[in-house]
Each structure stands twice: as structure tokens, then as C-alpha cells.
Design an enzyme around this catalytic site. Structure first.
Site, PDB file in Angstrom:
ATOM      1  N   SER A 282      18.722  13.728   1.771  1.00  0.00           N
ATOM      2  CA  SER A 282      19.443  12.966   2.768  1.00  0.00           C
ATOM      3  C   SER A 282      20.004  13.928   3.809  1.00  0.00           C
ATOM      4  CB  SER A 282      20.581  12.204   2.091  1.00  0.00           C
ATOM      5  OG  SER A 282      21.611  11.922   3.024  1.00  0.00           O
ATOM      6  N   LYS A 288      21.506  14.163  -2.673  1.00  0.00           N
ATOM      7  CA  LYS A 288      20.490  13.131  -2.825  1.00  0.00           C
ATOM      8  C   LYS A 288      19.073  13.654  -3.030  1.00  0.00           C
ATOM      9  CE  LYS A 288      20.803   9.127  -2.287  1.00  0.00           C
ATOM     10  NZ  LYS A 288      21.315   8.175  -1.319  1.00  0.00           N
ATOM     11  N   GLU A 295       8.994   4.251  -2.504  1.00  0.00           N
ATOM     12  CA  GLU A 295       9.657   3.263  -1.644  1.00  0.00           C
ATOM     13  C   GLU A 295       8.777   2.901  -0.449  1.00  0.00           C
ATOM     14  OE1 GLU A 295      13.828   4.123  -0.557  1.00  0.00           O
ATOM     15  OE2 GLU A 295      13.806   5.477  -2.276  1.00  0.00           O
ATOM     16  N   GLN A 327     -13.386  -8.488  18.228  1.00  0.00           N
ATOM     17  CA  GLN A 327     -13.065  -7.082  18.496  1.00  0.00           C
ATOM     18  C   GLN A 327     -11.723  -6.721  17.863  1.00  0.00           C
ATOM     19  OE1 GLN A 327     -14.218  -5.117  22.230  1.00  0.00           O
ATOM     20  NE2 GLN A 327     -12.042  -4.993  22.693  1.00  0.00           N
ATOM     21  N   LYS A 330     -10.863  -4.739  14.107  1.00  0.00           N
ATOM     22  CA  LYS A 330     -10.929  -3.329  13.716  1.00  0.00           C
ATOM     23  C   LYS A 330      -9.594  -2.701  13.347  1.00  0.00           C
ATOM     24  CE  LYS A 330     -15.022  -3.223  16.240  1.00  0.00           C
ATOM     25  NZ  LYS A 330     -14.698  -4.657  16.553  1.00  0.00           N
TER      26      LYS A 330
END
Ligand code: ARG
Length: 461
Positions: A282, A288, A295, A327, A330
Site C-alpha cells: 500500500s 500491507k 482480486e 467489424q 474484434k
């Protein structure tokens, strides 16, 4: 005729050029250039057929082959100049070929339309993509089997309603995903049969007046056969929808696994660690370590569902035959291919980077009365009808909860209050190891069965 309009291959009929905005709006070269290999492969097969049938001269074919080799080299090395004026990958390549080899380049499009050309290119592209996906699925499933083998006897709580239900092994849990991703592979294999059919020869929509040999082209391109009907061949994209549906299902499975990985990695659960290279920190909280990869994969699942919806909606109500709407097939398709291949590549690696924390799983197992069903089964084997056993154990669980212990924490005397059938041997069924070992049949969680399933899984890969 203005100079601008003159750049278009179809300029002959027009008296004014399109605006820059319309040009940008209608062009697809920015995204369909990724099919250049397939476009060249398709063109070469077509040209060989034209020469074999005497529709173009052998010298023209030689020029086309020589020119296409140069075009391929230019694209590969980044020297090729893609032009928006030339709309799409097909016209860009054809124009450059013609600049390189002259009239032979202009003969390439004999008996062909961009409508059957683009349908062929997408099918070739998807067939290649399916082959890539199958290989990645195999690597990913092999990693799951390795993990399953390593943790074949590692107990963890199995959940229903996210409540502790019964003990299972971590290996058994991993093999559940092995099965899901196996079915995904089957779906791609089945889809491939319908992808690998040749549209070329359909031309614009009605077929062509030249004495073509479609079977020859199909064989050249490794297709299983030709599309039977020219109108269908140039217009339907059901094979692309089907492919994306298989991608969506695969991502749905990825999202289930991701959700579990995220949950298991939460300190509140703490069942696993994921290798650092799949996590990020973090910018504000120094402590963290976030499971970003699972996720994001969970999030990207929505993206692939969206691509499926785009394609279904794109095709809906389109009258026969080709319409320019197509078209738009794609970008969703390419995005689904990219998302699925990247995700599988990362997950194959990440599965090998999962470390299990057996103590945490064990601790969770002692909190949820995971062997309650085993106690009920024990009473049934001693002659009590299952419903009565279920009720007796319910009372035992309530008592254990009140006492603040798991079922094996109740003394024999305490347990016997709920049924006189209970004897000292009850403690063997109340243990997690006993519970696991007793589910000893194909598809069950006993470590012995998990190891056998691992062996079978290996031979299926
Ligand atoms: N770029 C077009 C596509 O992606 C190729 C086919 C165009 N055909 C046509 N008649 N305008 O579908």
C-alpha cells in the site's frame, strides 16, 4: 474523383472523400492488424488454390509468395506503415503487396471478398488462441495437481454457507478446481470443431463464378471442412460468441478460486500465503501485503462477461448476410483472449507460489464442530435411525458450545447423556483424521483417495 477518395480500392464509384472522422470511425486497422499473420496465411492458401485451378498464372503465385514474405518481414520488424486510409488489415497488406509485386498483387483478390476473408482470419486467429489457452490450462492444472499432491493429507475445514461443515483436505479442495478447469478445456476443444471451418469461397455472400477448390484451401489451412452455406459463412459469428462464452465460464471459475485465495489470505483466516511476487503493498499503510492478482482476476471476470454480452448483442437481429456491425466483433474477442491468456499464465505460476498454513486450518477445524456428522454416522452404525442421531448430536453440539469446547472436548459421561450407544471408541470418529480417513471412496476426501485422484489427474493431463 478527389485524390483522397482515390486512395480507396473501392474509390471508383465515389465522387467525394469521407471525412476524417468517418474514416476514423469506420476503420479497424488499429485493432485488426493483430491478425496479420492469419491474413497472410489465408491469402497464401487462396493464391495457391487460384494457381492450382489455373485462375492465376504460376508466375503470379510466385510473385505473391515473394511479396508476402517481404510484407511479413516488414510487419514483424515494425517497418510496415499501417495506414488508416486503407481501413483494415486486409487492404493494408494487399496494397503493400501490390506496391511490391505489381499486377500479381492485384490478382490476389480474385474470387474473394473481404467478407469471407475476415471471417477466415478470425477463425484462424481463434483456433490459434484456443491452442494457446489449452496449453496454459494444462500448465495451470498441472500446478494444481502438484499442490494437491503436496497437501493431500492436510486437513482444512470444508464450508457450506461459509460455515464450517466437515473436514476436507486442502488437496481435495484443489482437485475440485482441477475438475472445473478440465471442463473448461473440454468446452474450448468442442468450440474449436466449429471454429475450424473455412468461410473462403463464400466471397461477398453468394459464392463466386470462378472454378475454385474450397476443400484444397481448407486443407492448406488445417481446417476440418468448409462452411456449407455461403450466406452463413460470411455473416454468423456464433463461433466467436461460443468461444467467449467458454472464456466467461473459465473466468467464473477463476473468480471462485480468486475469492477463496483472497479470503484465505486475510489475517482473519490466514490459511495460506501467496508468494510476494503476486501481491503488492500500500502507498500509505507500510504493513500491507495485498492479494492484488486474485482480486484483479475476480474483477476481470466481469470484463469477460461484458465481452460476451457485447458479442451476443452485436449479432442479435442482424439480417443476412454480412453487415459492417461485424467489424465490432474484434475488440471484445481480442480482449477476452488477452484477459484469459494473461490470467491463466499468471495463475499457473501463482498456484506454485501458494504456501499452506496447516496450524491455522487445524485451529479453524476445532472451532466449528466439523465432526458432528461423523458422530451422527457413528450412532447410525450402532442402530439409531439417522434423524434421531441428527437430533442427539444437535444437543451434544449445543452442550459443547455452552462448555466452550469442540465435540472431542466433551467427556464420555457428558456424551453418553445424549445417547447411551456412545462408547469410548467414539473419540476415533470425532477426530479430524478419523473423519477424513472414513470418506474413503472415489470422489471422497480421504487422503488415500486424494492421492489416487492425483494419479488419475496426472494421467488425464
Ligand atoms: N474490416 C471489416 C470487418 O472487420 C472487413 C470486412 C469489410 N467488408 C465490407 N464489405 N466492408 O468486418
Amino acid at each position: 474523383m478527389t485524390s483522397n477518395a482515390a486512395q480507396y480500392t473501392w474509390a471508383g464509384r465515389f465522387s467525394e472523400p469521407v471525412s476524417d472522422l468517418v474514416k476514423r470511425y469506420t476503420a479497424s486497422v488499429d485493432f485488426d492488424q493483430r491478425m496479420w499473420r492469419q491474413d497472410i496465411r489465408g491469402s497464401l492458401a487462396h493464391a495457391r488454390m487460384l494457381a492450382k485451378q489455373g485462375i492465376i498464372a504460376a508466375a503470379d503465385l510466385a510473385d505473391i509468395e515473394r511479396g508476402m514474405a517481404i510484407v511479413a518481414e516488414e510487419i514483424e520488424s515494425g517497418k510496415f506503415e499501417w495506414s488508416l486510409d486503407l481501413e483494415d488489415v486486409h487492404l493494408n497488406i494487399e496494397k503493400r503487396l501490390t506496391a511490391l509485386v505489381g499486377d500479381a498483387g492485384k490478382r490476389l483478390h480474385t474470387g474473394r471478398s473481404r467478407n469471407d476473408q475476415v471471417a477466415t482470419d478470425i477463425r484462424l486467429y481463434l483456433r490459434d488462441a484456443i491452442d494457446d489457452i489449452q496449453l496454459l490450462l494444462k500448465q495451470f492444472r498441472a500446478a494444481l495437481v502438484d499442490l494437491a499432491e503436496k497437501e493431500a493429507a492436510t486437513p482444512m475445514p470444508g464450508f457450506t454457507h461459509l460455515q464450517v461443515a466437515q473436514p476436507v483436505t486442502f488437496g481435495h479442495h484443489m482437485l475440485a478446481y482441477f475438475e472445473m478447469f478440465g471442463r473448461d478445456g473440454e468446452r474450448f476443444a468442442d468450440c474449436k470443431k466449429r471454429v475450424a471451418r473455412l468461410p473462403l469461397g463464400a466471397a461477398a455472400l453468394a459464392g463466386t463464378t470462378y472454378p475454385i477448390d474450397r476443400q484444397f484451401v481448407a486443407e492448406q489451412l488445417g481446417f476440418e471442412g468448409v462452411c456449407e452455406n455461403s450466406l452463413d459463412a460470411v455473416s454468423d459469428r456464433d463461433f466467436a460468441i461460443e468461444f467467449t462464452a467458454a472464456c466467461a465460464l473459465l473466468m467464473m471459475h477463476i473468480s471462485r478460486l480468486s475469492e477463496e485465495l483472497v479470503m484465505w489470505m486475510s489475517p482473519r483466516v490466514g490459511f495460506i500465503q501467496i508468494a510476494d511476487r503476486f501481491c503488492t503493498g500500500s502507498s500509505i499503510m507500510p504493513q500491507k501485503k495485498n492479494p492484488d492478482v486474485p482480486e484483479l482476476a475476480r474483477g476481470k471476470t466481469g470484463r469477460v462477461y461484458g465481452q460476451l454480452m457485447s458479442l451476443l448483442t452485436l449479432m442479435k437481429s442482424q439480417p443476412l448476410a454480412y453487415n459492417k456491425d461485424n467489424q465490432e466483433d474484434k475488440e471484445p474477442l481480442f480482449d477476452a483472449v488477452d484477459t484469459v491468456t494473461d490470467t491463466l499464465r499468471i495463475f499457473a505460476d501463482m498456484a506454485g507460489g501458494i504456501t499452506v498454513k496447516p496450524e491455522a486450518m487445524q485451529a479453524a477445524l476445532t472451532q466449528g464442530f466439523a465432526t458432528a456428522t461423523d458422530l451422527a454416522d457413528y450412532l447410525v452404525k450402532k442402530g439409531l435411525p439417522f434423524r434421531d442421531a441428527h437430533e442427539a448430536v444437535g444437543h451434544a453440539v449445543k452442550a459443547a458450545e455452552f462448555k466452550g469446547v469442540d465435540l472431542p472436548g466433551l467427556t464420555l459421561e457428558e456424551l453418553q447423556q445424549f445417547s447411551p450407544l456412545i462408547e469410548t471408541d467414539v473419540y476415533t470418529v470425532l477426530t479430524v483424521a478419523g473423519s477424513l480417513a472414513s470418506r474413503n471412496h472415489v470422489g471422497g476426501t480421504a487422503p488415500e483417495q486424494v492421492r489416487a485422484a492425483v494419479q488419475r489427474a496426472r494421467s488425464r493431463l
